[in-house]
Design an enzyme around this catalytic site. Sequence first.
Site, mmCIF file in Angstrom:
data_model
loop_
_atom_site.group_PDB
_atom_site.id
_atom_site.type_symbol
_atom_site.label_atom_id
_atom_site.label_comp_id
_atom_site.label_asym_id
_atom_site.label_seq_id
_atom_site.Cartn_x
_atom_site.Cartn_y
_atom_site.Cartn_z
ATOM 1 N N VAL A 15 13.352 -7.053 15.891
ATOM 2 C CA VAL A 15 12.331 -7.134 17.054
ATOM 3 C C VAL A 15 11.642 -8.544 17.356
ATOM 4 O O VAL A 15 11.371 -9.143 18.312
ATOM 5 C CB VAL A 15 11.014 -6.168 16.551
ATOM 6 C CG1 VAL A 15 9.848 -6.152 17.435
ATOM 7 C CG2 VAL A 15 11.788 -4.688 16.480
ATOM 8 N N ASP A 34 8.936 -16.175 8.959
ATOM 9 C CA ASP A 34 9.520 -14.948 8.214
ATOM 10 C C ASP A 34 9.348 -15.516 6.655
ATOM 11 O O ASP A 34 9.436 -16.508 6.467
ATOM 12 C CB ASP A 34 10.995 -15.013 8.519
ATOM 13 C CG ASP A 34 11.529 -13.382 8.153
ATOM 14 O OD1 ASP A 34 11.605 -12.675 9.032
ATOM 15 O OD2 ASP A 34 11.688 -13.191 7.020
ATOM 16 N N PHE A 156 9.475 -1.629 22.867
ATOM 17 C CA PHE A 156 10.345 -0.997 23.107
ATOM 18 C C PHE A 156 11.886 -1.504 23.338
ATOM 19 O O PHE A 156 12.605 -0.984 24.317
ATOM 20 C CB PHE A 156 9.987 -0.026 24.397
ATOM 21 C CG PHE A 156 8.841 0.640 24.155
ATOM 22 C CD1 PHE A 156 8.605 1.812 23.833
ATOM 23 C CD2 PHE A 156 7.497 0.066 24.814
ATOM 24 C CE1 PHE A 156 7.321 2.460 23.440
ATOM 25 C CE2 PHE A 156 6.358 0.628 24.665
ATOM 26 C CZ PHE A 156 6.229 1.781 23.961
ATOM 27 N N ARG A 158 15.704 -2.004 22.759
ATOM 28 C CA ARG A 158 16.966 -1.610 22.300
ATOM 29 C C ARG A 158 17.940 -2.609 21.496
ATOM 30 O O ARG A 158 18.050 -3.683 22.243
ATOM 31 C CB ARG A 158 17.513 -0.676 23.205
ATOM 32 C CG ARG A 158 16.857 0.567 23.650
ATOM 33 C CD ARG A 158 17.564 1.076 24.959
ATOM 34 N NE ARG A 158 17.403 0.104 26.034
ATOM 35 C CZ ARG A 158 17.901 -0.008 27.290
ATOM 36 N NH1 ARG A 158 18.824 1.208 27.451
ATOM 37 N NH2 ARG A 158 17.877 -0.851 28.039
ATOM 38 N N LYS A 208 4.529 4.982 20.675
ATOM 39 C CA LYS A 208 5.602 4.525 20.048
ATOM 40 C C LYS A 208 6.393 5.542 19.445
ATOM 41 O O LYS A 208 7.494 5.944 19.621
ATOM 42 C CB LYS A 208 5.661 3.191 19.156
ATOM 43 C CG LYS A 208 6.685 2.748 18.634
ATOM 44 C CD LYS A 208 7.984 2.202 19.686
ATOM 45 C CE LYS A 208 9.174 2.290 18.835
ATOM 46 N NZ LYS A 208 9.491 1.153 18.493
ATOM 47 N N ALA A 256 26.165 13.752 24.283
ATOM 48 C CA ALA A 256 26.355 14.609 22.955
ATOM 49 C C ALA A 256 27.621 13.484 22.044
ATOM 50 O O ALA A 256 28.197 12.873 22.632
ATOM 51 C CB ALA A 256 27.162 15.854 23.216
ATOM 52 N N CYS A 264 15.662 2.657 13.902
ATOM 53 C CA CYS A 264 14.511 3.137 14.451
ATOM 54 C C CYS A 264 14.484 4.911 14.323
ATOM 55 O O CYS A 264 13.633 5.213 13.986
ATOM 56 C CB CYS A 264 14.520 2.596 15.725
ATOM 57 S SG CYS A 264 14.531 0.708 15.497
ATOM 58 N N LYS A 267 14.199 6.938 11.014
ATOM 59 C CA LYS A 267 12.713 6.679 10.540
ATOM 60 C C LYS A 267 11.836 6.896 10.959
ATOM 61 O O LYS A 267 10.815 7.313 10.522
ATOM 62 C CB LYS A 267 12.993 5.350 9.851
ATOM 63 C CG LYS A 267 12.230 4.223 10.531
ATOM 64 C CD LYS A 267 11.964 2.743 10.214
ATOM 65 C CE LYS A 267 11.515 1.622 11.011
ATOM 66 N NZ LYS A 267 10.554 1.893 11.745
ATOM 67 N N LYS A 324 25.673 1.896 17.238
ATOM 68 C CA LYS A 324 25.827 1.919 18.621
ATOM 69 C C LYS A 324 26.498 0.642 19.119
ATOM 70 O O LYS A 324 26.826 -0.231 18.411
ATOM 71 C CB LYS A 324 24.729 2.049 19.618
ATOM 72 C CG LYS A 324 23.794 0.833 19.363
ATOM 73 C CD LYS A 324 22.455 1.289 20.333
ATOM 74 C CE LYS A 324 21.704 0.192 20.588
ATOM 75 N NZ LYS A 324 20.630 0.524 21.525
HETATM 76 C C1 UGA Z 1 15.433 2.705 19.847
HETATM 77 C C2 UGA Z 1 14.744 3.106 21.087
HETATM 78 O O1 UGA Z 1 15.702 3.736 22.306
HETATM 79 C C3 UGA Z 1 14.027 1.972 21.654
HETATM 80 O O2 UGA Z 1 13.282 2.313 22.869
HETATM 81 C C4 UGA Z 1 13.108 1.608 20.612
HETATM 82 O O3 UGA Z 1 12.427 0.315 21.100
HETATM 83 C C5 UGA Z 1 13.878 1.224 19.174
HETATM 84 O O4 UGA Z 1 14.436 2.263 19.052
HETATM 85 C C6 UGA Z 1 12.790 0.778 18.255
HETATM 86 O O5 UGA Z 1 11.946 1.594 17.942
HETATM 87 O O6 UGA Z 1 12.858 -0.448 17.816
HETATM 88 P P1 UGA Z 1 17.906 1.614 19.110
HETATM 89 O O7 UGA Z 1 17.804 1.941 17.787
HETATM 90 O O8 UGA Z 1 18.248 0.168 19.522
HETATM 91 O O9 UGA Z 1 16.582 1.786 20.268
HETATM 92 O O10 UGA Z 1 18.805 2.590 19.687
HETATM 93 P P2 UGA Z 1 19.123 3.727 20.951
HETATM 94 O O11 UGA Z 1 19.836 3.165 22.233
HETATM 95 O O12 UGA Z 1 17.844 4.510 20.953
HETATM 96 O O13 UGA Z 1 20.048 4.578 20.162
HETATM 97 C C7 UGA Z 1 20.018 5.037 18.956
HETATM 98 C C8 UGA Z 1 20.987 6.291 18.728
HETATM 99 O O14 UGA Z 1 21.077 7.293 19.255
HETATM 100 C C9 UGA Z 1 22.493 5.485 18.345
HETATM 101 O O15 UGA Z 1 23.278 5.645 17.313
HETATM 102 C C10 UGA Z 1 23.103 6.190 19.614
HETATM 103 O O16 UGA Z 1 24.570 6.128 19.689
HETATM 104 C C11 UGA Z 1 22.343 7.570 19.603
HETATM 105 N N1 UGA Z 1 22.552 8.135 21.111
HETATM 106 C C12 UGA Z 1 21.885 7.546 22.067
HETATM 107 C C13 UGA Z 1 23.127 9.216 21.310
HETATM 108 O O17 UGA Z 1 23.911 9.770 20.298
HETATM 109 N N2 UGA Z 1 23.172 9.870 22.622
HETATM 110 C C14 UGA Z 1 22.366 9.651 23.519
HETATM 111 O O18 UGA Z 1 22.571 10.115 24.751
HETATM 112 C C15 UGA Z 1 21.628 8.423 23.376
#
Ligand code: UGA
Length: 447
Positions: A15, A34, A156, A158, A208, A256, A264, A267, A324
């Site tokens: 972040v 840091d 927010f 990703r 959030k 799916a 994120c 937790k 991801k």
């Molecule tokens: C997430 C949120 O999307 C951000 O908005 C937020 O700022 C961030 O956490 C945070 O709190 O700092 P992130 O953890 O980078 O972001 O990842 P995501 O894109 O949300 O994906 C999370 C997980 O969900 C991944 O493992 C992804 O593969 C999975 N996922 C996502 C699915 O299984 N299906 C989906 O349709 C979308």
Amino acid sequence: MTPKRRVGVLGLGHVGLPTALGFAELGCTVVGTDSDRSKVEAIGAGVPPFYEPGLEELLERHLASGQFQALPEISEAVRRSDILFICVGTPHREDGSADLAQVEGAARTVAANLDRYKLIVEKSTAPVMTALWVERAIQRYGRGQRDFEVACNPEFLREGTAIHDFLHPDRVVIGANSERARSWLRELYEPLGRPMLITDRNSAEMIKHASNAFLALKISYINMVSDLCEAAGANVHDIAAGLGLDPRIGAHFLEAGIGYGGFCLPKDLKAFIHVAEEHGVNFALLREVGRINESRIDRFVRKVQQALWVLQDKELAVWGLSFKPHTDDIRDAPSLRVVQRLRQAGACLRLYDPAAAPEFRRVFPEDPHSLVYCSSALAAAQGAHAVLVLTEWPEFREIDWKQVRESMVLPIVVDGRNCLDAAALSTEGFEYHRVGEASLMPAGVKV
Ligand code: UGA
């Protein structure tokens, strides 16, 4: 015109570093610091501590321009800043609650170095009332220096698109108690020209947590629909498309698969449940979201077993280890549990990930007999009885299936992310098993 306020960022992780460089990109003068000195020194030398698209280029540019400086002395970074963003980690404890030790540590450091009015901004994801506690901590440890305010401005970002998300946010949420704090933050974000929502601090904090919990809920929802699709004979991809066309539902986060991972969503879901329970609210709905996500691993391993029968001594290519695509982050990645389960079942694994292999290797060191790391997806498929896809890296879709087929013992693919081109696999005579959709079998083969 008011002079640009100097921005400080405390905590240079996933972040903090994109945030610091994002503000530099907007023309602010930014210092980042840091508690891990070696990390700060590496950043100062232009080496980001993790992989994030575009980050290295931005770092190079703003170190050169002088808009960004990495300072190993935290106290100096605090003293130099007018607005200080707290971006330290908030991991979860055994009971699911957020561990706020790093946030308190940051507050105490600020308190010890408060030399004039500063706006302290909580950006780390933290439970409701954290801003209040940060304020109290600075008051308590600040030796009577009371010229400061605390605001909340949740992030927010990703992973994998953090720079883009910083520069093109859907919304900027500002939780603040005074007009001064609100206007300082508004000024900072104004150049982005994006919607801003001004709230009280508690609400900003809760936006959030509620957002991440809702995203997790959407994923678990579509995963349950996917289970039903498998049982009843329907196609989850089409159902997601049908749901997503309704703007009240929205098309995102309806993919799916083997479930959500990362630092994120898992937790924050646990922390939000904990916060709710501390306030006497039973959020059983979210407990179920977590349970559904956990059960993805079992279902996936069972799918692999159904495809191969006995797993003992089978050579399995595992494509994708990060939680991801476009990141090397494996924290809470489904791959960790899938790999562990497959090893317990006696399978021999050939792992490949374009970015996350070095991280994964720390948890699962190479063992020449049962777990090897490969330099490409094709190399991993060599001699394999099946390819298992755990992360939807774009290169997997582009691969030459004819070559893959020729290198494998059996033409079987189990796709935990439904990300491959079914037609291409079918042309090459693969058995293709997906999540929530019927398996594609070569002519004459029965499921
Ligand atoms: C997430 C949120 O999307 C951000 O908005 C937020 O700022 C961030 O956490 C945070 O709190 O700092 P992130 O953890 O980078 O972001 O990842 P995501 O894109 O949300 O994906 C999370 C997980 O969900 C991944 O493992 C992804 O593969 C999975 N996922 C996502 C699915 O299984 N299906 C989906 O349709 C979308």
